[in-house]
Design a protein around this motif. Structure first.
Motif, PDB file in Angstrom:
ATOM      1  N   VAL A  12       0.824  -1.193   0.000  1.00  0.00           N
ATOM      2  CA  VAL A  12       0.000   0.000   0.000  1.00  0.00           C
ATOM      3  C   VAL A  12       0.867   1.255   0.000  1.00  0.00           C
ATOM      4  O   VAL A  12       0.582   2.218  -0.695  1.00  0.00           O
ATOM      5  CB  VAL A  12      -0.972  -0.002   1.211  1.00  0.00           C
ATOM      6  N   GLY A  13       1.938   1.237   0.755  1.00  0.00           N
ATOM      7  CA  GLY A  13       2.810   2.399   0.807  1.00  0.00           C
ATOM      8  C   GLY A  13       3.471   2.706  -0.512  1.00  0.00           C
ATOM      9  O   GLY A  13       3.833   3.843  -0.781  1.00  0.00           O
ATOM     10  N   GLU A  28      -1.939   8.082   0.205  1.00  0.00           N
ATOM     11  CA  GLU A  28      -1.252   8.245   1.480  1.00  0.00           C
ATOM     12  C   GLU A  28      -1.967   7.376   2.509  1.00  0.00           C
ATOM     13  O   GLU A  28      -3.185   7.472   2.680  1.00  0.00           O
ATOM     14  CB  GLU A  28      -1.311   9.709   1.909  1.00  0.00           C
ATOM     15  N   VAL A  29      -1.220   6.509   3.156  1.00  0.00           N
ATOM     16  CA  VAL A  29      -1.799   5.665   4.193  1.00  0.00           C
ATOM     17  C   VAL A  29      -1.991   6.525   5.438  1.00  0.00           C
ATOM     18  O   VAL A  29      -1.044   7.102   5.949  1.00  0.00           O
ATOM     19  CB  VAL A  29      -0.883   4.456   4.506  1.00  0.00           C
ATOM     20  N   SER A  55     -11.125  10.085   0.560  1.00  0.00           N
ATOM     21  CA  SER A  55     -10.705   9.207   1.646  1.00  0.00           C
ATOM     22  C   SER A  55     -11.441   7.883   1.498  1.00  0.00           C
ATOM     23  O   SER A  55     -12.650   7.855   1.297  1.00  0.00           O
ATOM     24  CB  SER A  55     -11.058   9.858   2.980  1.00  0.00           C
ATOM     25  N   ILE A  56     -10.692   6.778   1.563  1.00  0.00           N
ATOM     26  CA  ILE A  56     -11.314   5.457   1.505  1.00  0.00           C
ATOM     27  C   ILE A  56     -10.756   4.588   2.620  1.00  0.00           C
ATOM     28  O   ILE A  56      -9.666   4.838   3.128  1.00  0.00           O
ATOM     29  CB  ILE A  56     -11.116   4.754   0.141  1.00  0.00           C
ATOM     30  N   SER A  57     -11.517   3.595   3.001  1.00  0.00           N
ATOM     31  CA  SER A  57     -11.023   2.607   3.950  1.00  0.00           C
ATOM     32  C   SER A  57     -11.198   1.237   3.334  1.00  0.00           C
ATOM     33  O   SER A  57     -12.172   0.983   2.626  1.00  0.00           O
ATOM     34  CB  SER A  57     -11.766   2.712   5.285  1.00  0.00           C
ATOM     35  N   ILE A  58     -10.223   0.390   3.578  1.00  0.00           N
ATOM     36  CA  ILE A  58     -10.213  -0.946   2.992  1.00  0.00           C
ATOM     37  C   ILE A  58     -10.096  -1.975   4.107  1.00  0.00           C
ATOM     38  O   ILE A  58      -9.185  -1.921   4.922  1.00  0.00           O
ATOM     39  CB  ILE A  58      -9.026  -1.119   2.023  1.00  0.00           C
ATOM     40  N   ASP A  59     -11.031  -2.899   4.133  1.00  0.00           N
ATOM     41  CA  ASP A  59     -10.986  -4.030   5.057  1.00  0.00           C
ATOM     42  C   ASP A  59     -10.779  -5.284   4.225  1.00  0.00           C
ATOM     43  O   ASP A  59     -11.614  -5.629   3.396  1.00  0.00           O
ATOM     44  CB  ASP A  59     -12.288  -4.148   5.847  1.00  0.00           C
TER      45      ASP A  59
END
Length: 166
Positions: free
Chosen positions: A19-20, A26-27, A89-93
């Motif tokens: 991811v980085g 940007e994490v 902005s997103i979030s990933i599970d």
């Protein structure tokens, strides 16, 4: 520390590298945890995030498999919060099931292995949910309600998903 949790920590470290290294992102936050027998196992510094993401995953599971006892489902989650280059902005599970079987695959049959599904899960925030799967691994993405799902998928998550399909 259980072997499942150790495995997910190693996966988390690999995720941080993947991811980085993805351009334009940007994490902002990361956490790794497992829920076993209804209890969350996480590093103490990630416990608040784990409890919050557990609620998010459980909401999704309630939607996807309304006939199942959600409290009896064990899983591990690798969570990442990302800020995209366009300020989305997103979030990933990334949810894996240690006792995966054909049952989980049947649960998520409506979620395509190639592409994504827009899932309508009521939430308190103006967000939408996009879901992907690879066999019994589930990837849940939350993003701004007004974000272009295709853009989110094609510019960002396709790389993310491909890194786990290798």
């Amino acid at each position: 520390m259980s072997w499942q949790f150790q495995h997910i920590v190693i996966t988390f470290l690999l995720l941080a590298v993947v991811v980085g290294s993805m351009s334009g992102q940007e994490v902002t936050e990361q956490a790794v945890f497992c829920r076993t027998d209804g209890k969350i196992e996480a590093d103490s510094s990630a416990m608040m995030t784990a409890e919050w993401r557990n609620r998010v995953v459980c909401d999704f599971l309630r939607y996807a498999v309304p006939s199942a006892d959600i409290t009896a489902i064990d899983y591990c989650n690798t969570y990442s919060g990302l800020m995209m280059d366009d300020s989305t902005s997103i979030s990933i599970d990334r949810v894996t099931f240690p006792n995966s079987s054909d049952t989980q695959i049947k649960w998520f049959a409506d979620i395509p292995e190639k592409g994504y599904a827009d899932i309508d899960i009521p939430s308190e925030a103006p967000e939408k949910c996009i879901a992907f799967r690879k066999d019994s691994t589930l990837i849940i993405v939350w993003c701004n309600l007004f974000a272009d799902s295709d853009k989110v998928y094609h510019t960002t998550l396709s790389s993310f998903v491909e890194s786990y399909n290798r």
